[in-house]
Design an enzyme around this catalytic site. Structure first.
Site: not given
Length: 325
Positions: A155, A261
């Site tokens: 991220e 995810e």
């Protein structure tokens, strides 16, 4: 009495048929079905508490071929204070995976979140470089040869595709990416090294384009990035653009991409099948990890996004994936 007897017989027949359907589901494995198409794994996220929950563990053991630790390998769990490491939770997951023949994705080495305050407070370039290298080296050395892939950085982009502000980017600039990947490669040359992010679900989106642009540049500079992970936390009905996004990510020059995810609000069969088929259709897509087993334990439990309901029963989407494979 004859009518009643026929009714009982009919009920018994239906019950046996239903039992057969249940038995058929139990005989299938979503990982086996998926890997039969040449992919490496269909996995899930977990950690010690979930693996000690019998209903959850039984599904993990039967259905999934890979595990990602949800929290136990993050910096605040592994090195809460400088130089003092705690591997209890991570050890449990890795040992379980070894005993049950599951691949492991290490998650994650460098992330701005769940980061101890002692790291966030560092302002000196040399100090942060040393801390970063030591953390990566210590964690990866412990599990050397036991981890299929590592999310080395996680991220690091804003939604427009620019680099996110973090202690790493502020103090080291984008060079923290090189430092992290080169350190990781030197520690465990056999592990696949990934950059992982969310909202990479459309080829035309700014973050997706930024990821591709930066990874191309970093690869050209010799930074050893093997793969891009797309988290794929989707809203309902948002699955149709995933194939194009995976294709775009693969075009960056990495050797593989993965859905890391996955969860989908509402968990519609069509959305899940679209995502599975997208990975099947993109040669560099090596695997899919759903972010949990049951809605009961999901970080998005209110949107019922997983393949098993809160009672650990398979949803329509589970059966649709098996049927599609």
């Amino acid at each position: 009495m004859v009518v009643l007897s026929k009714l009982v017989s009919s009920i018994l027949f239906v019950s046996l048929v239903s039992a057969g359907v249940i038995e058929e589901r139990q005989a299938a494995s979503i990982n086996q079905a998926f890997t039969s198409h040449g992919k490496k794994y269909f996995g899930t996220a977990s950690d010690q508490a979930l693996l000690q929950k019998s209903q959850n563990e039984a599904i993990v053991r039967k259905d999934f071929g890979q595990l990602t630790p949800e929290n136990s390998m993050k910096w605040d769990a592994t090195e809460p204070s400088q130089g003092r490491f705690n591997f209890a939770g991570a050890d449990f997951l890795v040992n379980y995976a070894k005993q049950n023949g599951k691949k492991v994705r290490g998650h994650t080495l460098v992330w701005h979140s769940q980061l101890p305050s002692w790291v966030s407070a560092i302002s000196d370039k040399n100090t942060l470089t040393s801390v970063l290298k030591n953390h990566i080296t210590t964690v990866m050395t412990r599990y050397k040869g036991q981890i299929y892939a590592w999310d080395v950085v996680n991220e690091i982009f804003n939604e427009d595709g620019s680099l996110r502000d973090s202690v790493f980017s502020r103090v080291l600039g984008e060079d923290f990416v090189r430092i992290a990947f080169e350190t990781a490669r030197s520690v465990d040359p056999s592990a696949k090294l990934y950059i992982n992010d969310y909202n990479l679900d459309s080829a035309s989106y700014g973050k997706t384009q930024g990821m591709v642009r930066y990874v191309k540049k970093w690869l050209a500079a010799g930074i050893p990035i093997d793969g891009i992970g797309t988290q794929t936390h989707l809203g309902a009905g948002a699955s149709s653009s995933v194939k194009g996004a995976l294709t775009a990510l693969a075009s960056s020059g990495v050797s593989e991409v993965a859905i890391t995810e996955l969860d989908i609000a509402g968990a519609s069969s069509q959305d899940y099948v679209n995502v599975v088929k997208a990975c099947l259709d993109v040669p560099k897509c090596v695997g899919i990890t759903v972010w949990g087993v049951s809605d009961r334990d999901s970080w998005r439990s209110g949107s019922s996004p997983l393949l098993f309901d809160s009672n650990y029963q398979p949803k329509a989407a589970y059966n649709a994936i098996i049927a599609a494979l």
